[in-house]
Design a protein around this motif. Structure first.
Motif, PDB file in Angstrom:
ATOM      1  N   LYS A   1       0.839  -1.211   0.000  1.00 57.75           N
ATOM      2  CA  LYS A   1       0.000   0.000   0.000  1.00 57.75           C
ATOM      3  C   LYS A   1       0.869   1.256   0.000  1.00 57.75           C
ATOM      4  O   LYS A   1       2.028   1.221   0.432  1.00 57.75           O
ATOM      5  CB  LYS A   1      -0.914   0.020   1.240  1.00 57.75           C
ATOM      6  CG  LYS A   1      -1.974  -1.079   1.245  1.00 57.75           C
ATOM      7  CD  LYS A   1      -3.065  -0.808   0.230  1.00 57.75           C
ATOM      8  CE  LYS A   1      -4.047  -1.995   0.157  1.00 57.75           C
ATOM      9  NZ  LYS A   1      -4.764  -2.049  -1.117  1.00 57.75           N
ATOM     10  N   CYS A   2       0.261   2.360  -0.424  1.00 60.89           N
ATOM     11  CA  CYS A   2       0.967   3.643  -0.508  1.00 60.89           C
ATOM     12  C   CYS A   2       1.353   4.150   0.882  1.00 60.89           C
ATOM     13  O   CYS A   2       0.538   4.139   1.804  1.00 60.89           O
ATOM     14  CB  CYS A   2       0.077   4.666  -1.207  1.00 60.89           C
ATOM     15  SG  CYS A   2       0.676   6.357  -1.138  1.00 60.89           S
ATOM     16  N   ASP A   3       2.584   4.587   1.057  1.00 58.62           N
ATOM     17  CA  ASP A   3       3.073   5.093   2.346  1.00 58.62           C
ATOM     18  C   ASP A   3       2.374   6.379   2.777  1.00 58.62           C
ATOM     19  O   ASP A   3       2.337   6.715   3.955  1.00 58.62           O
ATOM     20  CB  ASP A   3       4.589   5.373   2.276  1.00 58.62           C
ATOM     21  CG  ASP A   3       5.386   4.075   2.259  1.00 58.62           C
ATOM     22  OD1 ASP A   3       4.784   3.026   2.587  1.00 58.62           O
ATOM     23  OD2 ASP A   3       6.576   4.118   1.920  1.00 58.62           O
ATOM     24  N   ILE A   4       1.853   7.133   1.819  1.00 58.21           N
ATOM     25  CA  ILE A   4       1.243   8.415   2.170  1.00 58.21           C
ATOM     26  C   ILE A   4      -0.238   8.268   2.495  1.00 58.21           C
ATOM     27  O   ILE A   4      -0.681   8.604   3.583  1.00 58.21           O
ATOM     28  CB  ILE A   4       1.457   9.463   1.047  1.00 58.21           C
ATOM     29  CG1 ILE A   4       2.965   9.771   0.924  1.00 58.21           C
ATOM     30  CG2 ILE A   4       0.682  10.752   1.349  1.00 58.21           C
ATOM     31  CD1 ILE A   4       3.328  10.738  -0.188  1.00 58.21           C
ATOM     32  N   CYS A   5      -1.038   7.722   1.545  1.00 53.20           N
ATOM     33  CA  CYS A   5      -2.482   7.635   1.795  1.00 53.20           C
ATOM     34  C   CYS A   5      -2.883   6.296   2.422  1.00 53.20           C
ATOM     35  O   CYS A   5      -3.922   6.202   3.062  1.00 53.20           O
ATOM     36  CB  CYS A   5      -3.263   7.886   0.507  1.00 53.20           C
ATOM     37  SG  CYS A   5      -2.992   6.628  -0.761  1.00 53.20           S
ATOM     38  N   GLY A   6      -2.057   5.284   2.243  1.00 53.73           N
ATOM     39  CA  GLY A   6      -2.351   3.982   2.835  1.00 53.73           C
ATOM     40  C   GLY A   6      -3.530   3.257   2.191  1.00 53.73           C
ATOM     41  O   GLY A   6      -3.930   2.191   2.649  1.00 53.73           O
ATOM     42  N   LYS A   7      -4.093   3.843   1.122  1.00 55.31           N
ATOM     43  CA  LYS A   7      -5.268   3.235   0.486  1.00 55.31           C
ATOM     44  C   LYS A   7      -4.900   2.518  -0.809  1.00 55.31           C
ATOM     45  O   LYS A   7      -5.107   1.333  -0.963  1.00 55.31           O
ATOM     46  CB  LYS A   7      -6.318   4.326   0.185  1.00 55.31           C
ATOM     47  CG  LYS A   7      -7.073   4.799   1.406  1.00 55.31           C
ATOM     48  CD  LYS A   7      -8.135   5.813   0.975  1.00 55.31           C
ATOM     49  CE  LYS A   7      -8.317   6.863   2.067  1.00 55.31           C
ATOM     50  NZ  LYS A   7      -8.732   8.154   1.499  1.00 55.31           N
ATOM     51  N   ASN A   8      -4.357   3.304  -1.750  1.00 60.08           N
ATOM     52  CA  ASN A   8      -4.065   2.745  -3.080  1.00 60.08           C
ATOM     53  C   ASN A   8      -2.810   1.870  -3.043  1.00 60.08           C
ATOM     54  O   ASN A   8      -1.999   1.964  -2.121  1.00 60.08           O
ATOM     55  CB  ASN A   8      -3.854   3.874  -4.092  1.00 60.08           C
ATOM     56  CG  ASN A   8      -5.048   4.801  -4.136  1.00 60.08           C
ATOM     57  OD1 ASN A   8      -6.177   4.382  -3.890  1.00 60.08           O
ATOM     58  ND2 ASN A   8      -4.797   6.067  -4.428  1.00 60.08           N
ATOM     59  N   ASP A   9      -2.684   1.062  -4.092  1.00 61.91           N
ATOM     60  CA  ASP A   9      -1.458   0.270  -4.234  1.00 61.91           C
ATOM     61  C   ASP A   9      -0.299   1.185  -4.633  1.00 61.91           C
ATOM     62  O   ASP A   9      -0.461   2.067  -5.467  1.00 61.91           O
ATOM     63  CB  ASP A   9      -1.654  -0.795  -5.327  1.00 61.91           C
ATOM     64  CG  ASP A   9      -2.481  -1.960  -4.798  1.00 61.91           C
ATOM     65  OD1 ASP A   9      -2.435  -2.197  -3.566  1.00 61.91           O
ATOM     66  OD2 ASP A   9      -3.184  -2.610  -5.605  1.00 61.91           O
ATOM     67  N   ALA A  10       0.851   0.941  -4.017  1.00 62.57           N
ATOM     68  CA  ALA A  10       2.023   1.747  -4.345  1.00 62.57           C
ATOM     69  C   ALA A  10       2.606   1.272  -5.674  1.00 62.57           C
ATOM     70  O   ALA A  10       2.877   0.097  -5.860  1.00 62.57           O
ATOM     71  CB  ALA A  10       3.065   1.639  -3.250  1.00 62.57           C
ATOM     72  N   THR A  11       2.750   2.209  -6.596  1.00 60.30           N
ATOM     73  CA  THR A  11       3.307   1.832  -7.900  1.00 60.30           C
ATOM     74  C   THR A  11       4.639   2.533  -8.149  1.00 60.30           C
ATOM     75  O   THR A  11       5.368   2.216  -9.057  1.00 60.30           O
ATOM     76  CB  THR A  11       2.351   2.209  -9.053  1.00 60.30           C
ATOM     77  OG1 THR A  11       1.977   3.572  -8.879  1.00 60.30           O
ATOM     78  CG2 THR A  11       1.125   1.342  -9.073  1.00 60.30           C
ATOM     79  N   ILE A  12       4.928   3.536  -7.310  1.00 60.28           N
ATOM     80  CA  ILE A  12       6.176   4.280  -7.485  1.00 60.28           C
ATOM     81  C   ILE A  12       7.063   4.037  -6.264  1.00 60.28           C
ATOM     82  O   ILE A  12       6.623   4.189  -5.121  1.00 60.28           O
ATOM     83  CB  ILE A  12       5.882   5.773  -7.685  1.00 60.28           C
ATOM     84  CG1 ILE A  12       5.211   5.947  -9.050  1.00 60.28           C
ATOM     85  CG2 ILE A  12       7.154   6.607  -7.626  1.00 60.28           C
ATOM     86  CD1 ILE A  12       4.403   7.178  -9.179  1.00 60.28           C
TER      87      ILE A  12
END
Lengths: 355, 170
Positions: B2-13
């Motif tokens: 998961k994204c470190d910032i929003c924690g919702k979306n999948d992290a792709t970067i």
């Protein structure tokens, strides 16, 4: 301006000087620009002068530069003689600034025969002398500017103080009057998010970085311009050497990231590049900013060896010639933005052999 | 992941930052990346920055806040320091001497220096000759550096500097 218009038509048909030749590191650096600001000795500066003073300074500078023979086969243009389209055309070719379009009654621009050198008269300063070269070529651009200025200064005297150096209208230029910049294509750094670090680092080192297309708001197509900020207290050589080193590092990082991406994300990038090519080949209506975005991806694809049937030079040419004033000049008349988008799509399909 | 910032979306970067040998890894989604990049883009215009410096307070006087300075007028173009503060543009070459103290402070803030060390104009035949000599020596210096003759290069560099200084002090 008969002679002017004749030359103009010659300019329309071909890419401008700096795009014609291959420059160092042109897979990443599109162009290098070096300019110096100078003011005529003992004359009131443009911003503060009245109409009479501006007119006099314009005539004096134009004839002085002509007499100096500093630019070969040059075109001497008074902006009041040009229509809006011609003026935008010169801006798109980077031969003069967008600011030079404002209040053009007493302004001039001199364009050297090969279009690598141009001089704006009565922009912010009486003279702005610039050289634009292909690729990453800061020192050569400076040598040319220096040579032109030496020739002109045998005829025209400039405002100079032993303490402050060359005196300019804006204090950010005082001293050397020097601003050098490179236009970089940093797709890999944008895709991997490293561009933030670049922005951060550059500004800490006394340089400026900004988006090239879509200035002021958002960068379009991963094109960025990096330039020096300091013009006083360091010699021209020091300023340029510093800029060259820093940009060199950015280029290294972009190249390294492209190599990494090629080994780890080739599928993803090939897909993105392929779809961009397909859109350009099939679009019937396309805006300027979409074109820049797609061509940016295609350029990356060319450098990575994914696109094989288009060269970097051809991609650069499309970037230049698909701009609004260029499209209209080549069609010979002014058209509405919607029609322009159709013409642009036609032009690109034709260039890509997909008619 | 998961994204470190929003924690919702999948992290792709996936970002790896190395600062002073300290490795930080950041995994974020495209949306947060775009937002972060937008934040970076919103930058000051030059005029904003300049007027910020000028408005800094100590720009108005001749250092000690002498009121006559703010009323001084350039005899050539008629500009006052307030005119400059408003437009961000200097009226003419003479303004640089009329407002030299205030401008020095401003130039130091912008460039970190108020003393020019670069190119200078050449006037008169002797001046042109000197400039040509200087150019010739500078080319020689480049050749010495390329040839890695550093001792000779250092001597020549000092000589060039002396020549430039003497020309500048005139």
């Amino acid at each position: 301006m008969k002679r002017g218009s004749m030359k103009f038509s010659e300019m329309v048909a071909s890419p401008t000087g700096w795009l014609k030749v291959k420059g160092p590191k042109d897979n990443i650096v599109l162009s290098t620009r070096v300019r110096i600001a100078r003011n005529l000795k003992n004359r009131v500066y443009v911003d503060r002068s009245g109409e009479g003073e501006r007119e006099e300074a314009l005539k004096y500078a134009m004839s002085g530069i002509k007499k100096s023979g500093a630019l070969q086969d040059a075109l001497y243009l008074f902006l009041k003689d040009l229509d809006d389209l011609d003026k935008s055309f010169l801006v798109e070719r980077h031969l003069m600034s967008r600011d030079h379009l404002e209040d053009t009654s007493y302004k001039g621009v001199i364009v050297g025969g090969d279009e690598t050198c141009s001089i704006m008269v009565n922009e912010e300063d009486h003279l702005r002398i610039q050289v634009l070269l292909s690729g990453f070529d800061i020192m050569r651009a400076w040598e040319k500017v220096d040579e032109i200025e030496n020739k002109i200064s045998k005829v025209l005297e400039f405002d100079y103080s032993p303490r402050f150096g060359y005196l300019t209208s804006c204090p950010t230029n005082t001293g050397t009057g020097l601003r050098a910049s490179c236009m970089l294509h940093l797709s890999a750094l944008v895709m991997t998010g490293q561009i933030e670090n670049v922005f951060d680092g550059i500004s800490k080192l006394g340089m400026t970085i900004r988006g090239f297309y879509g200035e002021g708001t958002e960068a379009i197509g991963d094109f960025f311009q990096i330039s020096n900020q300091v013009a006083l207290g360091h010699s021209e050589m020091d300023i340029l050497d510093n800029l060259e080193r820093i940009i060199g590092k950015v280029i290294d990082r972009e190249e390294e990231t492209r190599r990494n991406m090629l080994s780890t994300k080739k599928g993803e990038i090939s897909d993105r590049v392929g779809r961009s090519m397909e859109t350009l080949r099939t679009a019937k209506i396309i805006t300027s900013s979409e074109t820049v975005k797609l061509l940016s991806t295609v350029r990356l694809g060319i450098d990575m060896g994914i696109v094989k049937d288009v060269s970097l030079a051809e991609a650069n040419e499309m970037l230049l010639l698909s701009q609004p004033a260029h499209l209209q000049k080549s069609g010979g008349n002014k058209v509405l933005p919607y029609e322009r988008d159709i013409k642009r799509a036609d032009f690109i399909r034709h260039k890509l052999g997909a008619a | 992941m998961k994204c470190d910032i929003c924690g919702k979306n999948d992290a792709t970067i996936h970002l790896t930052e190395v600062v002073n040998d300290q490795v930080t890894k950041l995994h974020i989604c495209e949306e947060c990346a775009k937002q972060k990049s937008d934040e970076m883009q919103s930058h000051f215009g030059l005029t904003d920055l300049l007027s910020g410096l000028v408005e800094g307070g100590d720009m108005s006087g001749s250092g000690g806040g002498v009121p006559s300075m703010t009323e001084a007028k350039c005899p050539t173009c008629g500009s006052t320091y307030q005119d400059f503060q408003k437009s961000g543009r200097i009226g003419c070459g003479r303004c640089y001497s009329v407002f030299s103290k205030s401008l020095s402070t401003l130039l130091r803030k912008i460039h970190g220096s108020d003393k020019h060390v670069g190119k200078m104009p050449v006037t008169g035949k002797s001046g042109i000759k000197k400039q040509e000599d200087l150019n010739r020596l500078k080319t020689e210096l480049k050749q010495l550096v390329t040839a890695e003759e550093f001792e000779k290069a250092a001597l020549l560099r000092d000589r060039i500097k002396e020549m430039e200084d003497s020309a500048r002090d005139k």
